[in-house]
Design a protein around this motif. Structure first.
Motif, short mmCIF file in Angstrom:
data_model
loop_
_atom_site.label_atom_id
_atom_site.label_comp_id
_atom_site.label_asym_id
_atom_site.label_seq_id
_atom_site.Cartn_x
_atom_site.Cartn_y
_atom_site.Cartn_z
N TYR A 1 37.01 -3.07 72.52
CA TYR A 1 37.35 -1.65 71.57
C TYR A 1 37.09 -0.47 72.93
O TYR A 1 37.21 0.67 72.71
N LYS A 2 35.85 -1.00 73.47
CA LYS A 2 35.39 0.14 74.23
C LYS A 2 36.29 0.87 75.43
O LYS A 2 36.85 1.94 75.55
N ILE A 3 36.88 -0.23 76.10
CA ILE A 3 37.58 0.14 77.33
C ILE A 3 39.09 0.32 76.59
O ILE A 3 39.74 1.11 77.06
N GLY A 4 39.46 -0.16 75.75
CA GLY A 4 40.54 0.03 74.87
C GLY A 4 40.93 1.31 74.59
O GLY A 4 41.61 2.03 74.66
N LEU A 5 39.56 2.05 73.62
CA LEU A 5 39.59 3.50 73.30
C LEU A 5 39.58 4.18 74.69
O LEU A 5 40.39 5.21 74.42
N ALA A 6 39.03 3.99 75.71
CA ALA A 6 39.03 4.88 76.77
C ALA A 6 40.42 4.88 77.25
O ALA A 6 40.89 5.94 77.60
N THR A 7 41.21 3.93 77.29
CA THR A 7 42.42 3.62 77.95
C THR A 7 43.31 4.56 76.90
O THR A 7 44.42 5.49 77.68
N VAL A 8 43.47 4.47 75.75
CA VAL A 8 44.21 5.07 74.81
C VAL A 8 43.99 6.61 74.63
O VAL A 8 44.79 7.31 74.70
N SER A 9 42.77 6.97 74.93
CA SER A 9 42.37 8.28 74.77
C SER A 9 42.80 8.92 76.35
O SER A 9 43.18 10.10 76.06
N LEU A 10 42.65 8.29 77.56
CA LEU A 10 43.39 8.77 78.60
C LEU A 10 44.67 9.08 78.56
O LEU A 10 45.31 9.95 78.92
#
Length: 183
Positions: A57-66
């Motif tokens: 979820y951490k890297i996934g959220l960072a990716t979608v946020s970007l």
């Protein structure tokens, strides 16, 4: 000590690279339309949940946020941009709720672990994709009015495609989750 510092820098660079490539994958998934009934489908929701499954979820959220920030900044990353406008104007249009739902979907899909049985994986993926549509419908109703047939516009045409994508994710989920240890 120098080795630890180099490992941390290497890990940070690797993480940023994953986030950028994930955002690119999400952009590509938004642009490719696959003929499907009753409406053409994109693989955006599939990639959103795949990002959570693959990277947590951490890297996934960072990716979608970007991805969302790129779109808000005016880059033509969203499904129908630039034809229908770019930037904040497009973002705050009819699809904003769905786009925000990408964050909750990634978060939930990112909590799926290798210890989860198939029923739990299916449940989490259903909840994950449901949040996209719940937030999408809430925004769409607010924007165009609740007197309109919102479910006919914003949900029903996409259900068959979502079932297909969820089935595919369930089939590959265990293998994808096992790849997390290499990240």
């Amino acid at each position: 000590m120098e080795l630890v510092k180099n490992l941390n820098q290497s890990s940070i660079v690797k993480t940023f690279l994953i986030i950028i490539l994930g955002s690119l994958a999400l952009t590509i998934s938004a642009k490719i339309k696959i003929p499907f009934y009753p409406v053409p489908m994109t693989m955006q929701t599939f990639v959103v949940m795949l990002l959570g499954l693959s990277f947590g979820y951490k890297i996934g959220l960072a990716t979608v946020s970007l991805y969302l920030l790129e779109g808000i900044a005016g880059l033509p990353v969203f499904s129908n941009s630039p034809e229908k406008g770019v930037g904040l104007v497009y973002f705050t249009g009819p699809t904003m709720g769905y786009l925000i739902g990408f964050l909750s979907a990634t978060l939930i899909a990112g909590t799926i672990s290798s210890n989860d049985n198939t029923v739990k994986v299916i449940s989490k993926l259903l909840l994950s994709v449901s949040t996209i549509y719940i937030l999408g419908v809430l925004w769409l109703g607010t924007l165009i009015g609740w007197d309109k047939p919102i479910l006919e516009f914003g949900v029903y045409p996409f259900l068959l495609a979502e079932i297909f994508k969820l089935a595919l994710l369930v089939i590959i989920s265990k293998k994808i989750i096992n790849l997390r240890k290499f990240i």
